[in-house]
Design a protein around this motif. Structure first.
Motif, PDB file in Angstrom:
ATOM      1  N   HIS A 121       0.827  -1.207   0.000  1.00 46.73           N
ATOM      2  CA  HIS A 121       0.000   0.000   0.000  1.00 46.73           C
ATOM      3  C   HIS A 121       0.856   1.249   0.000  1.00 46.73           C
ATOM      4  CE1 HIS A 121       1.248   0.181   4.150  1.00 46.73           C
ATOM      5  NE2 HIS A 121       0.810  -1.061   4.316  1.00 46.73           N
ATOM      6  N   ILE A 122       2.161   1.089   0.232  1.00 48.51           N
ATOM      7  CA  ILE A 122       3.076   2.244   0.222  1.00 48.51           C
ATOM      8  C   ILE A 122       3.053   2.962  -1.116  1.00 48.51           C
ATOM      9  CG2 ILE A 122       4.606   1.269   1.974  1.00 48.51           C
ATOM     10  CD1 ILE A 122       6.529   0.859  -0.625  1.00 48.51           C
ATOM     11  N   GLY A 123       2.441   2.333  -2.138  1.00 46.86           N
ATOM     12  CA  GLY A 123       2.276   3.051  -3.392  1.00 46.86           C
ATOM     13  C   GLY A 123       1.517   4.351  -3.201  1.00 46.86           C
ATOM     14  N   VAL A 124       0.591   4.380  -2.234  1.00 48.17           N
ATOM     15  CA  VAL A 124      -0.138   5.612  -1.931  1.00 48.17           C
ATOM     16  C   VAL A 124       0.822   6.653  -1.370  1.00 48.17           C
ATOM     17  CG1 VAL A 124      -1.956   6.642  -0.512  1.00 48.17           C
ATOM     18  CG2 VAL A 124      -2.308   4.397  -1.563  1.00 48.17           C
ATOM     19  N   THR A 125       1.742   6.226  -0.523  1.00 43.85           N
ATOM     20  CA  THR A 125       2.749   7.143   0.016  1.00 43.85           C
ATOM     21  C   THR A 125       3.603   7.711  -1.105  1.00 43.85           C
ATOM     22  OG1 THR A 125       2.804   5.861   2.070  1.00 43.85           O
ATOM     23  CG2 THR A 125       4.626   7.363   1.690  1.00 43.85           C
TER      24      THR A 125
ATOM     25  N   SER B 185      16.036   1.157   0.780  1.00 38.22           N
ATOM     26  CA  SER B 185      15.538   1.588   2.097  1.00 38.22           C
ATOM     27  C   SER B 185      14.020   1.477   2.171  1.00 38.22           C
ATOM     28  CB  SER B 185      15.968   3.027   2.382  1.00 38.22           C
ATOM     29  OG  SER B 185      17.369   3.141   2.459  1.00 38.22           O
ATOM     30  N   ILE B 186      13.345   1.829   1.083  1.00 43.02           N
ATOM     31  CA  ILE B 186      11.877   1.743   1.058  1.00 43.02           C
ATOM     32  C   ILE B 186      11.427   0.331   1.389  1.00 43.02           C
ATOM     33  CG2 ILE B 186       9.834   1.832  -0.437  1.00 43.02           C
ATOM     34  CD1 ILE B 186      11.339   4.058  -2.027  1.00 43.02           C
ATOM     35  N   PHE B 187      11.995  -0.639   0.693  1.00 37.96           N
ATOM     36  CA  PHE B 187      11.505  -2.012   0.854  1.00 37.96           C
ATOM     37  C   PHE B 187      12.067  -2.687   2.098  1.00 37.96           C
ATOM     38  CE2 PHE B 187      10.565  -1.042  -3.548  1.00 37.96           C
ATOM     39  CZ  PHE B 187       9.244  -1.469  -3.614  1.00 37.96           C
ATOM     40  N   ALA B 188      13.198  -2.196   2.600  1.00 35.27           N
ATOM     41  CA  ALA B 188      13.678  -2.681   3.886  1.00 35.27           C
ATOM     42  C   ALA B 188      12.704  -2.263   4.991  1.00 35.27           C
ATOM     43  CB  ALA B 188      15.080  -2.135   4.169  1.00 35.27           C
ATOM     44  N   LEU B 189      12.221  -1.036   4.914  1.00 30.51           N
ATOM     45  CA  LEU B 189      11.243  -0.551   5.894  1.00 30.51           C
ATOM     46  C   LEU B 189       9.903  -1.266   5.733  1.00 30.51           C
ATOM     47  CD1 LEU B 189      12.141   3.236   5.686  1.00 30.51           C
ATOM     48  CD2 LEU B 189      12.454   1.771   7.693  1.00 30.51           C
ATOM     49  N   VAL B 190       9.533  -1.578   4.491  1.00 28.95           N
ATOM     50  CA  VAL B 190       8.308  -2.356   4.264  1.00 28.95           C
ATOM     51  C   VAL B 190       8.447  -3.734   4.908  1.00 28.95           C
ATOM     52  CG1 VAL B 190       6.903  -3.491   2.494  1.00 28.95           C
ATOM     53  CG2 VAL B 190       7.670  -1.146   2.157  1.00 28.95           C
TER      54      VAL B 190
ATOM     55  N   ILE C 114       2.356   2.982  11.460  1.00 31.19           N
ATOM     56  CA  ILE C 114       1.966   4.343  11.061  1.00 31.19           C
ATOM     57  C   ILE C 114       3.196   5.238  10.983  1.00 31.19           C
ATOM     58  CG2 ILE C 114       0.699   6.406  11.772  1.00 31.19           C
ATOM     59  CD1 ILE C 114      -1.383   4.536  13.040  1.00 31.19           C
ATOM     60  N   ILE C 115       4.072   5.144  11.974  1.00 27.48           N
ATOM     61  CA  ILE C 115       5.281   5.970  11.992  1.00 27.48           C
ATOM     62  C   ILE C 115       6.201   5.598  10.834  1.00 27.48           C
ATOM     63  CG2 ILE C 115       7.363   6.513  13.308  1.00 27.48           C
ATOM     64  CD1 ILE C 115       5.672   6.105  15.867  1.00 27.48           C
ATOM     65  N   LEU C 116       6.370   4.293  10.606  1.00 27.90           N
ATOM     66  CA  LEU C 116       7.219   3.849   9.500  1.00 27.90           C
ATOM     67  C   LEU C 116       6.693   4.355   8.163  1.00 27.90           C
ATOM     68  CD1 LEU C 116       7.982   0.131  10.484  1.00 27.90           C
ATOM     69  CD2 LEU C 116       9.597   2.038  10.448  1.00 27.90           C
ATOM     70  N   ASN C 117       5.391   4.182   7.923  1.00 32.93           N
ATOM     71  CA  ASN C 117       4.808   4.549   6.638  1.00 32.93           C
ATOM     72  C   ASN C 117       4.771   6.057   6.433  1.00 32.93           C
ATOM     73  OD1 ASN C 117       3.000   3.624   4.202  1.00 32.93           O
ATOM     74  ND2 ASN C 117       1.898   5.311   5.175  1.00 32.93           N
ATOM     75  N   ASN C 118       4.254   6.775   7.409  1.00 31.50           N
ATOM     76  CA  ASN C 118       4.006   8.210   7.230  1.00 31.50           C
ATOM     77  C   ASN C 118       5.269   9.057   7.281  1.00 31.50           C
ATOM     78  OD1 ASN C 118       1.437   7.156   7.411  1.00 31.50           O
ATOM     79  ND2 ASN C 118       0.650   8.755   8.749  1.00 31.50           N
ATOM     80  N   TYR C 119       6.312   8.541   7.907  1.00 33.26           N
ATOM     81  CA  TYR C 119       7.512   9.361   8.110  1.00 33.26           C
ATOM     82  C   TYR C 119       8.769   8.741   7.494  1.00 33.26           C
ATOM     83  CZ  TYR C 119       4.337  11.719  11.280  1.00 33.26           C
ATOM     84  OH  TYR C 119       3.252  12.382  11.789  1.00 33.26           O
ATOM     85  N   PHE C 120       9.151   7.547   7.932  1.00 29.29           N
ATOM     86  CA  PHE C 120      10.416   6.969   7.479  1.00 29.29           C
ATOM     87  C   PHE C 120      10.364   6.530   6.018  1.00 29.29           C
ATOM     88  CE2 PHE C 120      10.780   6.740  12.063  1.00 29.29           C
ATOM     89  CZ  PHE C 120      12.119   7.062  12.282  1.00 29.29           C
ATOM     90  N   ILE C 121       9.285   5.839   5.626  1.00 31.02           N
ATOM     91  CA  ILE C 121       9.178   5.422   4.225  1.00 31.02           C
ATOM     92  C   ILE C 121       9.016   6.638   3.326  1.00 31.02           C
ATOM     93  CG2 ILE C 121       7.703   4.192   2.570  1.00 31.02           C
ATOM     94  CD1 ILE C 121       7.278   2.058   4.706  1.00 31.02           C
ATOM     95  N   ALA C 122       8.277   7.640   3.790  1.00 26.20           N
ATOM     96  CA  ALA C 122       8.140   8.876   3.016  1.00 26.20           C
ATOM     97  C   ALA C 122       9.509   9.514   2.773  1.00 26.20           C
ATOM     98  CB  ALA C 122       7.214   9.850   3.736  1.00 26.20           C
ATOM     99  N   ALA C 123      10.355   9.539   3.803  1.00 27.18           N
ATOM    100  CA  ALA C 123      11.699  10.110   3.655  1.00 27.18           C
ATOM    101  C   ALA C 123      12.540   9.276   2.694  1.00 27.18           C
ATOM    102  CB  ALA C 123      12.374  10.199   5.019  1.00 27.18           C
TER     103      ALA C 123
END
Length: 399
Positions: A48-52, A245-250, A272-281
């Protein structure tokens, strides 16, 4: 003499297709449950990180295109909104209307969630209001909830630009916006009106107040490039560092326990923190690499066919889940039955090309892309150009 900044980035258009396909995988990961190990299915479920990716990309593009020429005047704001309407609204309106026509004939509760006033719900959908209600956010075109978040950003962006230019404290704004979202939950969570800002998880995952940092990190990237240009003094491969980094966080998110009543690790507080902040970065870092480096990934994403898929990806996103895919799913079942009936007549024991879930998913994926390209070429793109060239929302006295 300062070199002119580029206005269009083919690789970022290709990224749109990647983002839409990630969301597609996250919605149909269950098809491979009998084939893939459980940990891999959980990993796919967090795509769902595609939305991010979409949110970070929107923050970047809107800021890059408008920050240096925004004006808080009625005429500028109307023209700005006209361009946003031209890009987002025509296909959303047509496909949402079609969804409620589908409900009229089928009474499929997935469309209305048994809301007592279908026409009222239709209006809430076409005006993006349903996205503020936890019991209604996935009505109509379910995945269209993200457009409520996008529209909130579009309306807010000029004012965000103004405050950033005036006070030079852009990083303070997402804190204030999220804090305001917390306040709304504290006010409305006891009202029990179809879940209007009903809880903190909903606010953080499905509203602009919780997702604003994703747009702001894209804005930070745009301002960095507007101020310092696209030149680089090091050879660090940010494209690949960001992508990995994106997929490591996923992967980390996929290992989180799923809260009761939830469906993904995303809904865990850490998720929520991983998706909204770390994956976004990490996504912003990936974009920075695509914009400032020459890599094979950039070349692949900028290929003309991938670029076309990216341009059609908005429609793909709107139709990949819901009544259109249901139609094809039922059609594949009928073809499967007809194939076996035909084999019985022939007296052969052959496998049907429509008996395998993953293969049917691949068929559906290809057909949805073909439909998306056709709708983009013959409906979305012409309507977009027509609205942009029209005087819609513009005051005649300024023309």
């Amino acid at each position: 003499m300062q070199t002119a900044q580029p206005n269009y980035f083919p690789a970022l258009t290709g990224v749109r297709a990647l983002a839409a396909y990630l969301v597609f995988i996250s919605h149909y990961d269950y098809v491979g449950e009998d084939i893939f190990p459980a940990w891999l299915t959980r990993f796919f479920h967090e795509f769902h990180i595609g939305v991010t990716v979409f949110f970070v990309l929107s923050g970047f593009l809107i800021t890059y295109r408008y920050y240096n020429n925004f004006q808080l005047t009625g005429n500028w704001f109307r023209k700005y909104l006209k361009n946003r309407v031209a890009r987002i609204y025509p296909m959303y309106f047509l496909l949402t209307t079609a969804a409620f026509v589908y409900w009229y004939f089928t009474k499929d509760p997935v469309i209305t969630k048994n809301f007592p006033s279908p026409f009222g719900l239709y209006l809430m959908n076409v005006f993006f209001v349903r996205g503020f209600f936890s019991q209604l956010w996935d009505t109509g075109i379910a995945q269209g909830w993200s457009l409520t978040v996008e529209e909130c950003f579009y309306f807010s962006a000029p004012f965000i630009f103004y405050l950033a230019a005036k006070f030079k404290r852009l990083y303070v704004q997402p804190v204030i916006i999220t804090a305001f979202g917390v306040l709304l939950v504290l006010i409305f969570r006891n009202v029990n009106w179809y879940g209007l800002f009903g809880n903190f998880t909903f606010m953080m995952l499905y509203t602009f107040f919780g997702r604003c940092f994703e747009f702001f990190v894209g804005m930070f990237l745009a301002l960095q490039l507007l101020n310092k240009g696209f030149g680089r003094t090091n050879n660090i491969r940010y494209t690949y560092i960001g992508f990995v980094s994106i997929f490591a966080l996923v992967a980390v998110m996929s290992r989180l326990p799923i809260p009761d009543g939830a469906v993904a690790g995303l809904q865990h507080p850490v998720g929520i923190i991983l998706n909204n902040y770390f994956i976004a970065a990490a996504i912003a870092l990936f974009f920075y690499g695509l914009l400032t480096e020459d890599t094979s990934m950039k070349s692949a994403l900028a290929l003309p066919f991938v670029e076309l898929l990216g341009k059609a990806s908005y429609i793909f996103y709107l139709i990949h889940l819901g009544y259109i895919y249901i139609f094809f799913h039922n059609w594949f079942d009928q073809l499967n039955e007809k194939a076996f009936n035909l084999y019985d007549k022939w007296g052969v024991d052959w496998p049907s090309p429509f008996q395998f879930g993953l293969l049917n998913l691949l068929y559906g994926f290809i057909i949805l892309n073909i439909i998306s390209i056709i709708l983009f070429k013959f409906i979305e793109e012409p309507l977009n150009h027509y609205i942009r060239k029209s005087r819609f929302l513009e005051s005649r006295r300024f023309n």
